[in-house]
Design a protein around this motif. Structure first.
Motif, mmCIF file in Angstrom:
data_model
loop_
_atom_site.group_PDB
_atom_site.id
_atom_site.type_symbol
_atom_site.label_atom_id
_atom_site.label_comp_id
_atom_site.label_asym_id
_atom_site.label_seq_id
_atom_site.Cartn_x
_atom_site.Cartn_y
_atom_site.Cartn_z
ATOM 1 N N GLN A 130 0.821 -1.212 0.000
ATOM 2 C CA GLN A 130 0.000 0.000 0.000
ATOM 3 C C GLN A 130 0.856 1.264 0.000
ATOM 4 N N TRP A 190 2.601 1.305 -4.109
ATOM 5 C CA TRP A 190 1.942 1.108 -5.408
ATOM 6 C C TRP A 190 0.495 1.582 -5.425
ATOM 7 N N ARG A 191 0.072 2.008 -6.608
ATOM 8 C CA ARG A 191 -1.327 2.386 -6.813
ATOM 9 C C ARG A 191 -2.200 1.145 -6.724
ATOM 10 N N LEU A 228 0.393 8.204 -5.442
ATOM 11 C CA LEU A 228 -0.563 7.422 -4.645
ATOM 12 C C LEU A 228 -1.785 8.248 -4.236
ATOM 13 N N ASN A 247 -5.234 6.868 -4.741
ATOM 14 C CA ASN A 247 -5.642 5.740 -3.894
ATOM 15 C C ASN A 247 -6.590 6.180 -2.782
ATOM 16 N N THR A 295 -0.974 7.683 3.729
ATOM 17 C CA THR A 295 0.381 7.146 3.639
ATOM 18 C C THR A 295 0.852 6.829 5.056
ATOM 19 N N SER A 353 -7.284 5.361 -9.688
ATOM 20 C CA SER A 353 -6.284 4.448 -9.126
ATOM 21 C C SER A 353 -6.363 3.043 -9.715
#
Length: 482
Positions: free
Chosen positions: A117, A120-121, A204, A207, A211, A434
């Motif tokens: 997570q 990456w998308r 990202l 998404n 983060t 995403s």
């Protein structure tokens, strides 16, 4: 080039170490250590009892400590434990070693879900998560061949002791690769420039999952407990793990019950792992292409239902070997379920604490299933294992139905999110960027901006909360992946 090779290596070693018990079962560990009754079954289950105990501690630690450093310590220690298992002479010694193996392996998959997570998308996560999950199959195939070769060694040590020593020491040596290569997060990656670190985070945004954060938020935990999805993920993973736990511990013994000798049994167990790799990647490719998980998951439940029913119906005569082996291989379709369910759950959760806690929930479910699974099998029920196969059949049927319920619920949640956006003056219907590939993502983003303008909103309002560490329920821009 930097992250995935390390992830693949560690997950391969984890499965190899965990499966070492099933290889040793063919080479007489039951007789050599005087196991009786359900003791062998408990050696399979105790690993997951330990993981169940350690999972809450690990989840909290993954928020507080650097991910890569935490992972290194655990990989090193479980390698030491597997090596020491060779010294166990009875049930008590084996049980203690397997318990501590479960403690140190508990953090691996949650670490990798967080890393996936983090880097990456959502569109990219499916194939990467499936890649490291496919290492289960690679480890099964390679481990079977290793055990076959080690089984020919005749020395002062028993074959099962050599297997434990070889696999454990290999893990100890490889653990230092984690320390030296794997970064704790994109912002701490030595191989990225300052500008590249910004790009790594900014890509990202779509998404809407947040983060890395080093603050444990109890509000996210309450959000998790009140979210119906939590209980759907738990049920799905439990129903998936229960059959998997039984087959992983008793697979070689099931094949042996078809009428094969020990060395043949080990060799015929290898294709099951190869099928697992093929099925896992095929399922990930189809899910990525269609941008849908539920049809793939539902389809994967059907072949094992047929295979288990056939194994229950067919006899165990000498002339049935090939048919029985074919039915057993059909069960390998079930191995594609776990990575699909992991991805489905992780892609539909936002907020760092909630993501970590959700990971804990699905691994608690997996542990519970893997504890119960081996208990449905008994060594004295060979070669039919009726109770275990019936339990597997019931789980796969229930899993297929619950998959449809989960898909319907996520579709309802997307409609509710659209209503929230409309109420706030945003475009209700937008494209989930995403889940789009690189070529179409920019086009989809432009279309979303046009829709925002049509609603009288500024295009920049979309995904502005992506890095605010909000849960999926708190962020109206979050879209649930079916």
């Amino acid at each position: 080039m930097w992250c995935m090779p390390v992830i693949l290596m560690v997950y391969f070693l984890q499965q190899l170490d965990k499966s070492s018990l099933s290889y040793t079962s063919v080479f007489g560990i039951v007789q050599e250590t005087h196991l009786v009754g359900s003791q062998y079954s408990w050696l399979g289950s105790i690993v997951y009892v330990a993981q169940l105990i350690w999972q809450p501690v690990s989840s909290y630690a993954l928020v507080k400590f650097p991910v890569a450093k935490w992972l290194f310590v655990h990989v090193l220690m479980w390698g030491v434990i597997v090596s020491c298992t060779a010294a166990a002479k009875d049930f008590k010694g084996l049980l203690a070693a397997r318990f501590f193996l479960g403690i140190f392996e508990a953090t691996v998959a949650p670490c990798f879900i967080i890393i996936t997570q983090m880097w990456w998308r959502r569109r990219e996560q499916t194939i990467r998560l499936s890649a490291w999950m496919a290492m289960n199959g690679v480890a099964s195939a390679v481990g079977s061949l290793l055990a076959y070769g080690i089984g020919h060694i005749h020395g002062s040590l028993k074959p099962y002791q050599v297997i434990f020593l070889f696999i454990g020491l290999l893990t100890v040596v490889c653990s230092f690769v984690v320390l030296l290569v794997l970064p704790d997060s994109p912002v701490k990656a030595r191989f990225l420039s300052h500008e590249e670190k910004i790009v790594a985070l900014e890509r990202l945004r779509a998404n809407n999952q947040g983060t890395e954060a080093k603050v444990w938020k109890w509000a996210h935990v309450w959000d998790l407990l009140l979210d119906p999805k939590t209980y759907l993920w738990f049920s799905l993973l439990f129903l998936c793990a229960l059959p998997s736990g039984g087959i992983s511990s008793f697979g070689p013994l099931i094949i042996k019950g078809f009428g094969f000798d020990p060395l043949q049994t080990i060799l015929f167990n290898a294709p099951f792992g190869i099928f697992q790799v093929i099925i896992t990647f095929a399922a990930a490719g189809i899910a990525t292409k269609t941008k849908l998980k539920w049809p793939v998951i539902f389809a994967l439940t059907l072949p094992p239902i047929g295979g288990a029913a056939a194994l229950l119906h067919l006899g165990r005569g000498p002339g049935m070997k090939n048919k029985l082996l074919g039915c057993y291989y059909v069960l390998s379709f079930s191995t594609g379920l776990q990575p699909m369910l992991y991805t489905w759950a992780s892609q539909n959760t936002a907020g760092h604490t909630k993501k970590t806690a959700t990971t804990a929930v699905i691994f608690i479910a997996q542990c519970a299933g893997n504890i119960v699974g081996p208990q449905l099998y008994r060594t004295n029920e060979a070669p039919y294992y009726h109770r275990g196969l019936i339990g597997n059949l019931v789980c796969w049927i229930a899993l297929s139905g619950l998959t449809l319920v989960t898909a319907a619920f996520l579709a309802l949640r997307n409609r509710q999110q659209a209503a929230k956006r409309r109420f706030l003056g945003k475009a209700a219907i937008i494209v989930d960027v995403s889940l789009e590939d690189t070529k179409t993502a920019a086009k989809a983003q432009a279309e979303n901006e046009q829709r925002e303008k049509a609603e009288g909103a500024e295009p920049a309002v979309l995904n502005t909360k992506a890095f605010d560490d909000l849960t999926d329920n708190q962020n109206e821009d979050f879209m649930y992946a079916l």
